[in-house]
Design an enzyme around this catalytic site. Structure first.
Site, PDB file in Angstrom:
ATOM      1  CG  ASP A   1      -1.764   3.070  -4.988  1.00  0.00           C
ATOM      2  OD1 ASP A   1      -1.974   2.064  -4.427  1.00  0.00           O
ATOM      3  OD2 ASP A   1      -2.010   4.317  -4.555  1.00  0.00           O
TER       4      ASP A   1
ATOM      5  CG  HIS B   1      -0.684   3.747  -1.590  1.00  0.00           C
ATOM      6  ND1 HIS B   1      -1.933   4.353  -2.025  1.00  0.00           N
ATOM      7  CD2 HIS B   1      -0.973   3.806  -0.059  1.00  0.00           C
ATOM      8  CE1 HIS B   1      -2.598   4.743  -1.287  1.00  0.00           C
ATOM      9  NE2 HIS B   1      -2.244   4.303   0.037  1.00  0.00           N
TER      10      HIS B   1
ATOM     11  CB  SER C   1      -3.981   6.740   1.516  1.00  0.00           C
ATOM     12  OG  SER C   1      -4.449   5.398   1.543  1.00  0.00           O
TER      13      SER C   1
END
Lengths: 281, 281
Positions: free
Chosen positions: B225, B258, B147
């Site tokens: 995600d 995620h 991320s």
């Protein structure tokens, strides 16, 4: 009755969390289940129950053990209950080793704990019934756990040898009636009658076990575990196993401590151990 | 200068945490290192640097990624820095996506952040120098992250192609100048000059890359995600890679979100990818 609160893909299978109103503990309980890829009504899978240690919830093992790759490969579901009843109405105490997060997998008989602290009934009866009703699993079960949950896993398997095909533990409290953690918990939940305590003590239960009830049992212990001498005392169980010729495989692992880093190192071995018996059914 | 704060055996290697006074961030910084079994002054190992995402510390990857078994097998060290400067004297903000836990791997130029928020210098220069001085590692480095840390890993590799043999990312913010997270962070740390922002934008950096500086690059993204469309926008990087014939292997993974459950599923693949190039040196 089952409220799904998360559903996340992992290792080609699924990790899911649920809440449900449990009758044995008289409160809402959360649990987590890992379902391996391909599990379905036409392809039911066996279940490993995992019991966690002091302060844990259903999340510690699921997030830190690194178990899913192997469980997916072996086609095994894993169910992780919480370690105690929870909630505002559930009596608690300001310590990490008693009350919420520290149910010790017994059925409490003492006020104010007797109303909710029936983790033994929950793990042995209510939860498997729920799991087998709502998920694509067979009735074939194995059980494992860590520390307080290692006590829970061995004790529950010894008391219910027909219900599990195998049992294992990491760093278990094998003789809670002689461990400060166990004495505190058993006094609070069960009162002062040590005959009652003995019903939840793995050493005592193994001592009483009939040979026809013997189960394959694996225990792993790190020799750098800070709790080894005062709380865990694995030699007590090793000695009973020797006397009784009980099929306990006990492995002392050099340099490992009490943490999930230890569990993550040897979890694949434990899963493979259980798989051998789960498949045999 | 290095204060060891934990040392735990895992997968036959060691997980250790340290504090040290960092000059680039002008505060005490914690980092974690995994050393595989057999790493020693006479058997130095290469290093994978792992950059974590928003709200993380050095601990998230180390506890949840399940990377050690494979890293031990491959003979690879892993170093995880914190995600920002920390401490009472370090300016912060009451949000998860700016300030402490959200350093975005840039060198801040704006008051009051410029004094401490130099995570770029810390990760690129100070930390590797420290690691190579105090641990049995070679100078061969790869870099990965998740991320915000995926942004950090790709961006840092693109800006320093001579320093890393390979780069990878999970769910990276590939185009922070067009992502709400990135716009907020870059405005706060770097001010309003978008020419400065572009110096930290992987899409822009890849667009400018010379072919002689191309690095093997792997990115994995879950298609379930929640941040995919608004924040991550991987198609932006895929398009630049296509235009430039950049060796980016981008893998969209069906059903994954995620979380660290996604990372744990594909971390072995990423470690093997880096190993190929770390060994080649």
């Amino acid at each position: 009755m089952l409220e799904n609160i998360s559903s996340v893909k992992v290792s080609d299978g699924w990790h899911k969390q649920y809440n449900h109103n449990a009758t044995s503990t008289n409160c809402s309980m959360r649990f987590a289940i890992f379902l391996p890829p391909g599990a379905s009504e036409s392809n039911k899978v066996p279940v490993l129950y995992w019991l966690s240690g002091l302060t844990c919830t259903d999340e510690n093992f699921m997030q830190k053990a690194g178990a899913f790759k192997k469980a997916a490969e072996l086609g095994m579901a894993i169910v992780a209950p919480d370690t105690s009843p929870r909630g505002e109405n559930v009596p608690d105490e300001d310590s990490y080793d008693f009350g919420q997060g520290a149910g010790f997998y017994v059925n409490a008989t003492q006020a104010p704990y007797a109303t909710h602290y029936h983790m033994y009934d929950y793990v042995v009866n209510e939860l498997p019934r729920l799991i087998e009703k709502h998920f694509p699993v067979t009735g074939t079960k194995a059980i494992s756990g860590h520390s307080m949950g290692g006590h829970g896993a061995l004790m529950i398997a010894l008391k219910n040898p027909q219900s599990y095909v195998s049992a294992s533990a990491f760093s278990p409290i094998v003789n809670p009636v002689n461990s400060p953690w166990g004495v505190k918990a058993f006094t609070g939940y069960l009162g002062n009658d040590k005959a009652v305590w003995a019903q939840y003590d793995s050493c005592e239960l193994m001592r009483q076990a009939k040979q026809s009830d013997y189960l394959p049992m694996l225990a792993s212990q790190g020799d750098a575990d800070n709790f080894l001498e005062e709380q865990l005392k694995p030699e007590k169980l090793i000695n009973v196993a020797k006397e009784k010729n009980y099929p306990l495989s006990f492995e002392m692992q050099a340099g490992y401590d009490h943490s999930y880093f230890f569990i993550s190192t040897f979890i694949d071995q434990h899963l493979s151990f259980h798989h051998k018996y789960l498949q045999g059914e």
